[in-house]
Write an enzyme that holds these catalytic residues in place. Sequence first.
Site, PDB file in Angstrom:
ATOM      1  N   GLU A  21       0.868  -1.178   0.000  1.00 49.91           N
ATOM      2  CA  GLU A  21       0.000   0.000   0.000  1.00 49.91           C
ATOM      3  C   GLU A  21       0.903   1.226   0.000  1.00 49.91           C
ATOM      4  O   GLU A  21       1.924   1.257   0.701  1.00 49.91           O
ATOM      5  CB  GLU A  21      -0.916   0.008   1.221  1.00 49.91           C
ATOM      6  CG  GLU A  21      -1.898  -1.160   1.294  1.00 49.91           C
ATOM      7  CD  GLU A  21      -2.900  -1.155   0.154  1.00 49.91           C
ATOM      8  OE1 GLU A  21      -3.216  -0.043  -0.355  1.00 49.91           O
ATOM      9  OE2 GLU A  21      -3.368  -2.238  -0.238  1.00 49.91           O
ATOM     10  N   HIS A 173      -8.189  -3.323   1.099  1.00 54.69           N
ATOM     11  CA  HIS A 173      -7.058  -2.475   0.699  1.00 54.69           C
ATOM     12  C   HIS A 173      -6.006  -2.358   1.809  1.00 54.69           C
ATOM     13  O   HIS A 173      -5.421  -1.303   2.021  1.00 54.69           O
ATOM     14  CB  HIS A 173      -7.543  -1.082   0.271  1.00 54.69           C
ATOM     15  CG  HIS A 173      -8.306  -1.102  -1.019  1.00 54.69           C
ATOM     16  ND1 HIS A 173      -7.708  -1.252  -2.237  1.00 54.69           N
ATOM     17  CD2 HIS A 173      -9.646  -1.009  -1.260  1.00 54.69           C
ATOM     18  CE1 HIS A 173      -8.638  -1.244  -3.193  1.00 54.69           C
ATOM     19  NE2 HIS A 173      -9.810  -1.102  -2.626  1.00 54.69           N
ATOM     20  N   ASP A 178      -5.346  -8.294   1.553  1.00 52.08           N
ATOM     21  CA  ASP A 178      -5.488  -8.365   0.102  1.00 52.08           C
ATOM     22  C   ASP A 178      -4.774  -9.567  -0.500  1.00 52.08           C
ATOM     23  O   ASP A 178      -5.264 -10.175  -1.462  1.00 52.08           O
ATOM     24  CB  ASP A 178      -4.964  -7.072  -0.540  1.00 52.08           C
ATOM     25  CG  ASP A 178      -5.957  -5.925  -0.403  1.00 52.08           C
ATOM     26  OD1 ASP A 178      -7.011  -6.131   0.221  1.00 52.08           O
ATOM     27  OD2 ASP A 178      -5.674  -4.826  -0.910  1.00 52.08           O
TER      28      ASP A 178
END
Length: 516
Positions: A21, A173, A178
């Site tokens: 991320e 997310h 994920d």
Amino acid sequence: MEPARPNQQDDKTMIAFFDVETTVPSGSRRRGGGGGGGYYLLEFGAILVCPRRLIEVDNFSTLVRPSDLNAISSLSIRCNGITRDSVSNAPYFVDVANKVFSFLHGRVWAGHNILKFDCPRIREAFAEIGRPPPEPIGTIDTLPLLTQRFGRRAGDMKMATLANYFCLGPQKHRSLDDVRLNLEVLKHCSAVLFLESSVANVPSITNLASKSIVSENCNIQNDIPAGTNLKLCSLPVALSSLEGSSCGVRNVKDVCHDLGKYGTTLENEDAIYLMEQVEKMRIESSHLNSDDPIGGNSAPCSAANSAHKTSYIDTIKNSGSYAGFLEPDEVLVNCITVSHSTPTPTVKRIQILHQNVPLWLRCGDLVIHFGINTKFTDNSGRPKLSILVNAPPSLCHVLAICDSLVQSSLRSYGSTSEWWPLMKKNAFTNSSSTIRLHIPTITNCESAAMYSTEIYRLDASKNMNKLAFSKFDAAELDLLLAPGTNIDAFFCLDAYDYQQNAGIRLVAKSLLIHSR
């Protein structure tokens, strides 16, 4: 930060699924300011997966504090929920780089869109701290992989869309969540493709007149032993048992008995399909054995030998075997229709009908442009045999109508599959079109592969010699069906919509080879 379990990181056979991320670059950062490419790493998550059992055996995840907390904009927060407060006490990447390296280096990397996004971010993060990045021994990017193999049946193929398609819940997310979702999506897609490839072996009943099924179903049902429990997984096994051509036509009772010996059962709805196949084979068997001047027995021999002779002209005009085949000029194009049926939840059948009867065609003096093509193989590893021939204008007209009708019909039923046109322009003449005729193979009682297409040779006197083959030999067939050879073809139209590919296959029932 979740600690890694011991003794797994040294096993390089494990697949590393990972996800990162990041901040969303904007302004000067998008043009290269700040982190690599304008991105700042905010979180890394990975799991090690056993490739033999597809289970998670280890995991590691950590938040990462960027060098500039102001890079975490409101847009970034909306994307992944990671705020400045979330990472204010997190380690810098240099502090976790060793762990990231040990998880990734020397393994197969897997993830969704990792080639375009996650892999570059990892390399940039290591470049920022002046260290060489980890290197994979291979990569599995599930975005292009599933787009190609699974197709766009789930929409835009984003992870959230795929998860919604399989009812796996919303995408969070966050890196570790994920990658675990990625693994589950991959498992679901693989299972669907496996089931579809299994039922792909089920023969089409495009050549079965529906009224024949109705008239005899009550008699066929009597063949099924009472209390038979039927399962989908054994349908291909049952059909394989039915299709031993050299064994003669069998009934459902025989098949169920054979299945019972192997502990195999069928689902009730597949019994209906099985009954239809039995009826089809009974019809075709009687069709070939009665009023068929060329249906005599052929002793195994080389292709050069003949087993039976008859007048070619008399055969075409009078043989009951070819009564159902139409010349293109005999087809009333406004009487061509398309029907759909779903005998089981996983099997779709599409029939091309002419006056409510399956459309079969015959066409003479076709010229072979390319001989036997063995480029593709079936589930048993045998070549899928086909030849490319010219298509005269009258045949092109009929096939173009069929092509258009089936394509429109599939779209009206919601199909999103890629359509493969039936005809192609001749690359050499740029005028006449070409079509591909498929020569299917079957397995006989001795588990030997043979051609299900009947092949004959015409001598100079138009006498027809049925060729008998002692074994499957693509090279031998290639010599017979060489480029420039003239043939007469009797074929059926087999429409398909499978694994996001749709079109019409022309399946040769009989080929008559002209003497050169």
